[in-house]
Scaffold this motif. Structure first.
Motif, short mmCIF file in Angstrom:
data_model
loop_
_atom_site.label_atom_id
_atom_site.label_comp_id
_atom_site.label_asym_id
_atom_site.label_seq_id
_atom_site.Cartn_x
_atom_site.Cartn_y
_atom_site.Cartn_z
N GLU A 117 -8.01 11.40 10.37
CA GLU A 117 -7.56 11.11 9.00
C GLU A 117 -7.12 9.67 8.79
OE1 GLU A 117 -3.41 13.49 9.93
OE2 GLU A 117 -4.48 13.91 8.08
N SER A 118 -6.99 8.88 9.86
CA SER A 118 -6.64 7.46 9.70
C SER A 118 -7.88 6.58 9.52
CB SER A 118 -5.86 6.96 10.93
OG SER A 118 -6.73 6.92 12.06
N GLY A 119 -9.03 7.23 9.28
CA GLY A 119 -10.32 6.53 9.33
C GLY A 119 -10.53 5.36 8.40
N TRP A 120 -9.70 5.20 7.38
CA TRP A 120 -9.89 4.08 6.45
C TRP A 120 -8.97 2.91 6.80
CZ3 TRP A 120 -14.19 3.19 4.48
CH2 TRP A 120 -14.38 2.41 3.34
N ILE A 121 -8.29 3.01 7.94
CA ILE A 121 -7.39 1.95 8.40
C ILE A 121 -8.00 1.36 9.67
CG2 ILE A 121 -5.08 1.43 9.32
CD1 ILE A 121 -4.07 3.94 7.89
N THR A 122 -8.30 0.07 9.65
CA THR A 122 -8.78 -0.56 10.88
C THR A 122 -8.43 -2.05 10.89
OG1 THR A 122 -10.66 -0.66 12.42
CG2 THR A 122 -11.16 -1.09 10.09
N GLY A 123 -8.24 -2.57 12.10
CA GLY A 123 -7.88 -3.99 12.27
C GLY A 123 -6.44 -4.29 11.92
N GLN A 124 -5.59 -3.25 11.87
CA GLN A 124 -4.21 -3.43 11.40
C GLN A 124 -3.20 -3.35 12.56
OE1 GLN A 124 -3.86 -4.22 8.19
NE2 GLN A 124 -6.08 -3.96 8.00
N VAL A 125 -2.04 -3.93 12.29
CA VAL A 125 -0.91 -3.81 13.21
C VAL A 125 0.19 -3.05 12.49
CG1 VAL A 125 0.80 -5.01 14.62
CG2 VAL A 125 -1.44 -6.07 14.20
N VAL A 126 0.58 -1.92 13.01
CA VAL A 126 1.67 -1.15 12.41
C VAL A 126 2.93 -1.42 13.25
CG1 VAL A 126 2.52 1.15 11.82
CG2 VAL A 126 0.07 0.62 11.62
N VAL A 127 3.92 -2.01 12.61
CA VAL A 127 5.17 -2.33 13.31
C VAL A 127 6.08 -1.09 13.24
CG1 VAL A 127 7.17 -3.86 13.40
CG2 VAL A 127 4.93 -4.76 12.68
N ALA A 128 6.49 -0.61 14.41
CA ALA A 128 7.35 0.59 14.48
C ALA A 128 8.63 0.18 15.19
CB ALA A 128 6.63 1.71 15.23
N ASP A 129 9.59 -0.35 14.41
CA ASP A 129 10.81 -0.90 15.04
C ASP A 129 12.06 -0.70 14.17
OD1 ASP A 129 10.49 -2.70 12.98
OD2 ASP A 129 10.47 -4.48 14.25
N ALA A 130 12.07 0.36 13.35
CA ALA A 130 13.24 0.67 12.52
C ALA A 130 13.61 -0.49 11.60
CB ALA A 130 14.44 1.07 13.38
N GLY A 131 12.61 -1.27 11.21
CA GLY A 131 12.86 -2.34 10.24
C GLY A 131 13.44 -3.62 10.82
N HIS A 132 13.36 -3.79 12.13
CA HIS A 132 13.90 -5.01 12.75
C HIS A 132 13.16 -6.25 12.24
CE1 HIS A 132 14.13 -7.48 16.78
NE2 HIS A 132 14.73 -8.09 15.78
N VAL A 133 11.84 -6.27 12.44
CA VAL A 133 11.03 -7.42 12.01
C VAL A 133 10.24 -7.00 10.79
CG1 VAL A 133 9.13 -8.94 12.63
CG2 VAL A 133 10.84 -8.33 14.35
#
Ligand SMILES: NC(=O)c1ccc[n+]([C@@H]2O[C@H](COP(=O)([O-])OP(=O)(O)OC[C@H]3O[C@@H](n4cnc5c(N)ncnc54)[C@H](O)[C@@H]3O)[C@@H](O)[C@H]2O)c1
Length: 243
Positions: A225-241
């Motif tokens: 289901e994530s098939g329309w997302i590519t070449g991306q960076v998802v930041v998972a850091d509780a909003g730090h950066v």
């Protein structure tokens, strides 16, 4: 279950974030090939998940290719690659020499290339694939005492964008997840462990990150289901950066 019938290779699966990802992808229905330099640790995780253990060094081209071959021999296909294996160093800039630089780059960047290369042929043949690299928000924050690591993780982001561009036409997506500092065996064994409380003061959500906070983000990017997302960076850091 989002990954029912899928086959996923997870590198760095013996402990920490890689292990939590292997557990989560299995919970979502995937068959798991648990890859690690720590063969005993990979074996333990694989036996818990009724999966395949592969003792391999991702910085070796021969091992990376064997990783793909052994997974294909056991399961007949590779739908997902999550590359979580890396060396997370704590080294002052003045101590970095070329040999140390090469050591970190060979695992953290060359390894990302080698394991991606090894899986892309079978993925192309099947017309489907999900490649997820584990980057780091340290690359965005410029965290101290991690010089070669920051360069490698920046390279991993560039590699992710290149893979997305080159492989999109074969039904393969490539994305990266960038965690913030997370309580893993690796990090807790270094002086980075002293940074948790300070980093928490910069986060929007005030607690220490656990590997289980990162794994669901990866599971989504590893799913169909994530098939329309590519070449991306998802930041998972509780909003730090906030990029
Ligand atoms: N923990 C954090 O704070 C944090 C933050 C941002 C990004 N990350 C990234 O998350 C990933 C996992 O980190 P972690 O903290 O769980 O690390 P960790 O040190 O706890 O675990 C890393 C695993 O990778 C394996 N490994 C190392 N070199 C390898 C090689 N050459 N071939 C195969 N396996 C190898 C180790 O044996 C270990 O099992 C890494 O890519 C790291 O850069 C971690």
């Amino acid at each position: 279950m989002r990954l029912e019938g899928r086959v996923a290779i997870v590198t760095g699966a013996a402990q920490g974030i890689g292990r939590a990802i292997a557990n989560k992808l299995h919970e979502e229905g995937a068959s798991i090939a648990a890859v690690d330099l720590n063969g005993e640790g990979a074996g333990k995780v694989a036996s818990e998940l009724d999966g395949l253990a592969i003792h391999a060094d991702i910085s070796s081209e021969g091992d990376a290719n064997r990783m793909a071959r052994e997974t294909l021999d056991r399961y007949g296909k590779i739908d997902v690659l999550v590359n979580a294996a890396a060396i997370v160093p704590f080294v002052s800039w003045d101590e970095v020499n070329f040999a140390y630089w090469r050591k970190i780059i060979s695992v953290d960047l060359d390894g990302a290339y080698l394991v991606s290369r090894a899986v892309e042929r079978p993925m192309r043949g099947a017309g489907y694939g999900r490649i997820v690299q584990i980057a780091s928000n340290a690359f965005l924050a410029g965290t101290p005492n991690m010089g070669p690591y920051l360069a490698a993780k920046g390279g991993v982001v560039g590699l992710t964008r290149a893979l997305a561009t080159e492989l999109g036409k074969y039904g393969i997506t490539a994305n990266a997840v960038a965690p913030g500092i997370t309580r893993t065996e690796g990090v807790l064994g270094t002086p980075h462990a002293e940074a948790f409380d300070f980093v928490q003061s910069l986060q929007a959500i005030p607690r220490h990150a656990l590997p289980e906070d990162i794994a669901p983000v990866v599971a989504f990017l590893a799913s169909e289901e994530s098939g329309w997302i590519t070449g991306q960076v998802v930041v998972a850091d509780a909003g730090h950066v906030r990029d």
